[in-house]
Scaffold this active site. Structure first.
Site, PDB file in Angstrom:
ATOM      1  CG  HIS A   1      -4.675  -5.231  -0.032  1.00  0.00           C
ATOM      2  ND1 HIS A   1      -3.782  -5.630   0.946  1.00  0.00           N
ATOM      3  CD2 HIS A   1      -4.288  -3.972  -0.379  1.00  0.00           C
ATOM      4  CE1 HIS A   1      -2.905  -4.680   1.179  1.00  0.00           C
ATOM      5  NE2 HIS A   1      -3.181  -3.647   0.387  1.00  0.00           N
ATOM      6  CG  ASP A   2      -1.549  -3.841  -2.641  1.00  0.00           C
ATOM      7  OD1 ASP A   2      -2.483  -3.377  -3.321  1.00  0.00           O
ATOM      8  OD2 ASP A   2      -0.900  -3.146  -1.830  1.00  0.00           O
TER       9      ASP A   2
ATOM     10  CE  LYS B   1       0.571  -2.143  -5.332  1.00  0.00           C
ATOM     11  NZ  LYS B   1       0.991  -1.353  -4.166  1.00  0.00           N
TER      12      LYS B   1
ATOM     13  CG  HIS C   1      -2.590  -2.929  -7.897  1.00  0.00           C
ATOM     14  ND1 HIS C   1      -2.465  -1.562  -7.907  1.00  0.00           N
ATOM     15  CD2 HIS C   1      -3.135  -3.245  -6.684  1.00  0.00           C
ATOM     16  CE1 HIS C   1      -2.899  -1.077  -6.760  1.00  0.00           C
ATOM     17  NE2 HIS C   1      -3.316  -2.061  -5.999  1.00  0.00           N
TER      18      HIS C   1
ATOM     19  CG  HIS D   1      -7.475  -2.583  -2.582  1.00  0.00           C
ATOM     20  ND1 HIS D   1      -7.384  -3.515  -3.594  1.00  0.00           N
ATOM     21  CD2 HIS D   1      -6.287  -1.927  -2.569  1.00  0.00           C
ATOM     22  CE1 HIS D   1      -6.192  -3.425  -4.173  1.00  0.00           C
ATOM     23  NE2 HIS D   1      -5.502  -2.459  -3.569  1.00  0.00           N
ATOM     24  CG  HIS D   2      -6.535   1.462  -4.761  1.00  0.00           C
ATOM     25  ND1 HIS D   2      -5.895   2.286  -3.863  1.00  0.00           N
ATOM     26  CD2 HIS D   2      -5.683   0.440  -5.002  1.00  0.00           C
ATOM     27  CE1 HIS D   2      -4.697   1.783  -3.591  1.00  0.00           C
ATOM     28  NE2 HIS D   2      -4.546   0.669  -4.254  1.00  0.00           N
TER      29      HIS D   2
ATOM     30  CG  ASP E   1      -4.059   0.017   0.862  1.00  0.00           C
ATOM     31  OD1 ASP E   1      -2.870  -0.272   1.051  1.00  0.00           O
ATOM     32  OD2 ASP E   1      -4.517   0.322  -0.251  1.00  0.00           O
TER      33      ASP E   1
END
Length: 240
Positions: free
Chosen positions: A95-96, A99, A124, A149-150, A178
């Site tokens: 998911h990240d 980055k 990201h 996801h944010h 998260d």
């Protein structure tokens, strides 16, 4: 899956390959996800303690493993199929991954980011979705989770989307895992929050950031994977 050093090293290697090749090593990610799913199904998975990690960078990968464990447990608890649980676990581990396209100077900065650094950090999700969309054989849900996801159900969060955008269930599953893992971690500007406070903050966002029923299932069925241990030595990061 109870060795933080091994798992973080393993995932770091996969993310490094992703950054170099411009696409995820799908088979290797799937193998790691299979281990996580099997451990969760057997009841032997535990969210890894954040104590005694060697550096800021390692946090990024341990965080991704933790989110993978909790997302896998939550997807299973809400009754999704085995294949869907597996795909969401893969997505959580990645998911990240966006980055990897952001400088370590920003990722590892102590203290709050300035506006420019925050704006770059907020790139990201889109960066990750682009990388994963270029990864042949990867389940499409990983792309949507990386991008969403944010995001919040009420239209808040980031990236900004057109009115009426529907955030997927998979993205909500990863979002709640998260946020919880980030709240339970030391930050440059605050201590790791105790369990009861982290849960209270999750509850405040219930029905706003993610489905209220999903929050209930998380509290009732997933927190068993998260031991209430001291976070005194947890490294500081901008991981959320």
């Amino acid at each position: 899956i109870d060795d933080p050093a091994f798992l973080s090293h393993e995932l770091r290697g996969l993310w490094d390959r992703t950054a170099i090749e411009g696409q995820a090593p799908v088979k290797s990610i799937e193998a790691l996800a299979g281990d996580v799913v099997a451990a969760v199904s057997a009841g032997s998975a535990t969210v890894l303690p954040m104590a005694n990690l060697k550096d800021h960078d390692e946090y990024t990968y341990v965080h991704a493993i933790n989110v993978g464990v909790m997302a896998s447990a939550l997807a299973r608890a809400v009754g999704l199929s085995q294949d869907r649980v597996f795909d969401i676990t893969c997505a959580a581990l990645l998911h990240d991954v966006g980055k990897s396209a952001i400088s370590l100077e920003i990722i590892n900065k102590t203290g709050k980011l300035d506006d420019q650094g925050r704006a770059r950090m907020n790139d990201h999700p889109a960066e990750g979705a682009a990388i994963l969309a270029a990864s042949p054989g990867l389940a499409p849900v990983a792309v949507s989770v990386a991008y969403e996801h944010h995001m919040k159900l009420d239209g808040g969060g980031y990236p900004k989307t057109p009115k009426g955008w529907k955030v997927s269930l998979a993205s909500q599953v990863v979002h709640i895992a998260d946020v919880f893992d980030a709240l339970r971690t030391h930050r440059p500007y605050r201590k790791a929050m105790p369990m009861h406070k982290a849960i209270a903050i999750l509850e405040q966002d219930s029905g706003v950031g993610y489905d209220a029923e999903l929050y209930r299932v998380f509290v009732e069925h997933v927190l068993e994977f998260t031991p209430n241990t001291s976070d005194e030595h947890t490294p500081e990061s901008h991981a959320a």
